[in-house]
Design a protein around this motif. Structure first.
Motif, PDB file in Angstrom:
ATOM      1  N   ALA A   1       0.827  -1.212   0.000  1.00  0.00           N
ATOM      2  CA  ALA A   1       0.000   0.000   0.000  1.00  0.00           C
ATOM      3  C   ALA A   1       0.857   1.257   0.000  1.00  0.00           C
ATOM      4  CB  ALA A   1      -0.943  -0.006   1.199  1.00  0.00           C
ATOM      5  N   VAL A   2       1.925   1.271   0.801  1.00  0.00           N
ATOM      6  CA  VAL A   2       2.770   2.455   0.848  1.00  0.00           C
ATOM      7  C   VAL A   2       3.586   2.591  -0.437  1.00  0.00           C
ATOM      8  CG1 VAL A   2       4.876   1.562   1.970  1.00  0.00           C
ATOM      9  CG2 VAL A   2       4.114   3.876   2.447  1.00  0.00           C
ATOM     10  N   ILE A   3       3.954   1.493  -1.068  1.00  0.00           N
ATOM     11  CA  ILE A   3       4.662   1.565  -2.350  1.00  0.00           C
ATOM     12  C   ILE A   3       3.754   2.185  -3.406  1.00  0.00           C
ATOM     13  CG2 ILE A   3       5.609   0.146  -4.235  1.00  0.00           C
ATOM     14  CD1 ILE A   3       6.783  -1.682  -2.012  1.00  0.00           C
ATOM     15  N   ASN A   4       2.485   1.799  -3.406  1.00  0.00           N
ATOM     16  CA  ASN A   4       1.517   2.401  -4.337  1.00  0.00           C
ATOM     17  C   ASN A   4       1.330   3.887  -4.047  1.00  0.00           C
ATOM     18  OD1 ASN A   4       1.072   0.044  -5.763  1.00  0.00           O
ATOM     19  ND2 ASN A   4      -0.715  -0.543  -4.541  1.00  0.00           N
ATOM     20  N   ALA A   5       1.274   4.263  -2.770  1.00  0.00           N
ATOM     21  CA  ALA A   5       1.114   5.671  -2.408  1.00  0.00           C
ATOM     22  C   ALA A   5       2.309   6.490  -2.879  1.00  0.00           C
ATOM     23  CB  ALA A   5       0.935   5.802  -0.896  1.00  0.00           C
ATOM     24  N   ILE A   6       3.507   5.933  -2.781  1.00  0.00           N
ATOM     25  CA  ILE A   6       4.711   6.633  -3.250  1.00  0.00           C
ATOM     26  C   ILE A   6       4.656   6.793  -4.769  1.00  0.00           C
ATOM     27  CG2 ILE A   6       7.221   6.401  -3.549  1.00  0.00           C
ATOM     28  CD1 ILE A   6       7.280   5.173  -0.706  1.00  0.00           C
TER      29      ILE A   6
ATOM     30  N   ALA B   1       4.263   9.481   2.618  1.00  0.00           N
ATOM     31  CA  ALA B   1       4.368   8.078   2.206  1.00  0.00           C
ATOM     32  C   ALA B   1       5.772   7.539   2.452  1.00  0.00           C
ATOM     33  CB  ALA B   1       3.991   7.929   0.734  1.00  0.00           C
ATOM     34  N   ARG B   2       6.789   8.344   2.183  1.00  0.00           N
ATOM     35  CA  ARG B   2       8.176   7.912   2.442  1.00  0.00           C
ATOM     36  C   ARG B   2       8.412   7.718   3.944  1.00  0.00           C
ATOM     37  NH1 ARG B   2      11.845   6.003  -0.993  1.00  0.00           N
ATOM     38  NH2 ARG B   2      13.352   6.898   0.416  1.00  0.00           N
ATOM     39  N   GLU B   3       7.856   8.612   4.749  1.00  0.00           N
ATOM     40  CA  GLU B   3       7.990   8.479   6.196  1.00  0.00           C
ATOM     41  C   GLU B   3       7.295   7.204   6.684  1.00  0.00           C
ATOM     42  OE1 GLU B   3       6.427  10.968   9.991  1.00  0.00           O
ATOM     43  OE2 GLU B   3       7.509  12.124   8.472  1.00  0.00           O
ATOM     44  N   ARG B   4       6.114   6.944   6.161  1.00  0.00           N
ATOM     45  CA  ARG B   4       5.371   5.729   6.514  1.00  0.00           C
ATOM     46  C   ARG B   4       6.157   4.486   6.071  1.00  0.00           C
ATOM     47  NH1 ARG B   4       2.325   3.058   9.780  1.00  0.00           N
ATOM     48  NH2 ARG B   4       0.947   1.574   8.818  1.00  0.00           N
ATOM     49  N   GLN B   5       6.777   4.541   4.904  1.00  0.00           N
ATOM     50  CA  GLN B   5       7.576   3.424   4.421  1.00  0.00           C
ATOM     51  C   GLN B   5       8.750   3.160   5.360  1.00  0.00           C
ATOM     52  OE1 GLN B   5       9.855   3.997   0.796  1.00  0.00           O
ATOM     53  NE2 GLN B   5       9.561   1.842   0.238  1.00  0.00           N
ATOM     54  N   GLY B   6       9.394   4.201   5.828  1.00  0.00           N
ATOM     55  CA  GLY B   6      10.507   4.043   6.766  1.00  0.00           C
ATOM     56  C   GLY B   6      10.051   3.381   8.060  1.00  0.00           C
ATOM     57  N   PHE B   7       8.888   3.792   8.556  1.00  0.00           N
ATOM     58  CA  PHE B   7       8.349   3.182   9.769  1.00  0.00           C
ATOM     59  C   PHE B   7       8.060   1.700   9.545  1.00  0.00           C
ATOM     60  CE2 PHE B   7       4.648   1.704  12.112  1.00  0.00           C
ATOM     61  CZ  PHE B   7       5.103   1.835  13.416  1.00  0.00           C
ATOM     62  N   ILE B   8       7.406   1.377   8.433  1.00  0.00           N
ATOM     63  CA  ILE B   8       7.044  -0.017   8.136  1.00  0.00           C
ATOM     64  C   ILE B   8       8.295  -0.882   8.003  1.00  0.00           C
ATOM     65  CG2 ILE B   8       6.054  -1.523   6.351  1.00  0.00           C
ATOM     66  CD1 ILE B   8       3.932   0.713   5.919  1.00  0.00           C
ATOM     67  N   GLU B   9       9.291  -0.405   7.254  1.00  0.00           N
ATOM     68  CA  GLU B   9      10.517  -1.178   7.070  1.00  0.00           C
ATOM     69  C   GLU B   9      11.257  -1.364   8.394  1.00  0.00           C
ATOM     70  OE1 GLU B   9      11.207  -2.852   4.378  1.00  0.00           O
ATOM     71  OE2 GLU B   9       9.504  -1.969   3.330  1.00  0.00           O
ATOM     72  N   GLY B  10      11.255  -0.345   9.236  1.00  0.00           N
ATOM     73  CA  GLY B  10      11.890  -0.461  10.546  1.00  0.00           C
ATOM     74  C   GLY B  10      11.174  -1.478  11.431  1.00  0.00           C
ATOM     75  N   ARG B  11       9.846  -1.456  11.404  1.00  0.00           N
ATOM     76  CA  ARG B  11       9.076  -2.405  12.214  1.00  0.00           C
ATOM     77  C   ARG B  11       9.258  -3.837  11.704  1.00  0.00           C
ATOM     78  NH1 ARG B  11       7.597  -3.917  17.048  1.00  0.00           N
ATOM     79  NH2 ARG B  11       5.591  -4.944  17.072  1.00  0.00           N
ATOM     80  N   ILE B  12       9.332  -4.011  10.384  1.00  0.00           N
ATOM     81  CA  ILE B  12       9.579  -5.341   9.815  1.00  0.00           C
ATOM     82  C   ILE B  12      10.930  -5.866  10.291  1.00  0.00           C
ATOM     83  CG2 ILE B  12      10.129  -6.557   7.653  1.00  0.00           C
ATOM     84  CD1 ILE B  12       7.860  -4.902   6.332  1.00  0.00           C
TER      85      ILE B  12
END
Length: 159
Positions: free
Chosen positions: A28-33, A51-62
């Motif tokens: 979803a975040v890749i599509n938003a970017i 979207a980039r900030e959200r992607q950073g959060f998601i990747e960090g949590r993963i």
């Protein structure tokens, strides 16, 4: 890295979160970017930055979840029957506040799965540290920010 104690239910919950992040949140975040890039100038594009900030959060949590799960030491509370009724990691403990008479029940779990709203307290919390090794009928003192509290162990279950 040291072993991270988790209950089997905690491992399952973390695996579900990891699966959701990888299969739902990340795409979803890749599509938003991609949509934000299509709008043109990225230097003043708030949607792109969010979207980039959200992607950073998601990747960090993963990465955090994968690290926790790879170092997990899974402890099944139902297999802890031979503890002579003592409070150990994974046990569910019913306690009574000696001052107010309130009864509370907590399961002692790992740091990564603690959730006070679900009555799951971290093994490293002051309450859990005071309870470990105690048995039904014992009184424990817990040093809390509000002062010293006394609790009586009412029951210990391994579920």
């Amino acid at each position: 890295m040291a072993a991270i104690p988790l209950t089997s239910r905690g491992v399952e919950r973390l695996n579900q979160e990891l699966h959701r992040l990888k299969t739902v949140e990340r795409p979803a975040v890749i599509n938003a970017i991609a949509e934000a890039r299509a709008q043109g100038d990225l230097s003043e594009n708030a949607e792109y930055e969010a979207a980039r900030e959200r992607q950073g959060f998601i990747e960090g949590r993963i990465a955090e979840l994968e690290g926790t799960l790879s170092n997990a030491q899974v402890i099944d509370p139902t297999a802890l029957k031979n503890t002579d009724g003592r409070v150990v990691f994974g046990a569910t403990v019913e306690i009574e506040d000696l001052e107010s008479g309130d009864r509370l029940a907590y399961q002692i779990v790992g740091d990564a799965e603690s959730d006070i709203k679900a009555s799951l307290i971290s093994v490293s919390s002051p309450v859990a540290r005071a309870l470990i090794g105690k048995s039904e009928g014992d009184v424990v003192e817990v040093r809390a920010p509000s002062g010293v509290r006394e609790y009586e162990v009412i029951g210990v279950r391994y579920v």
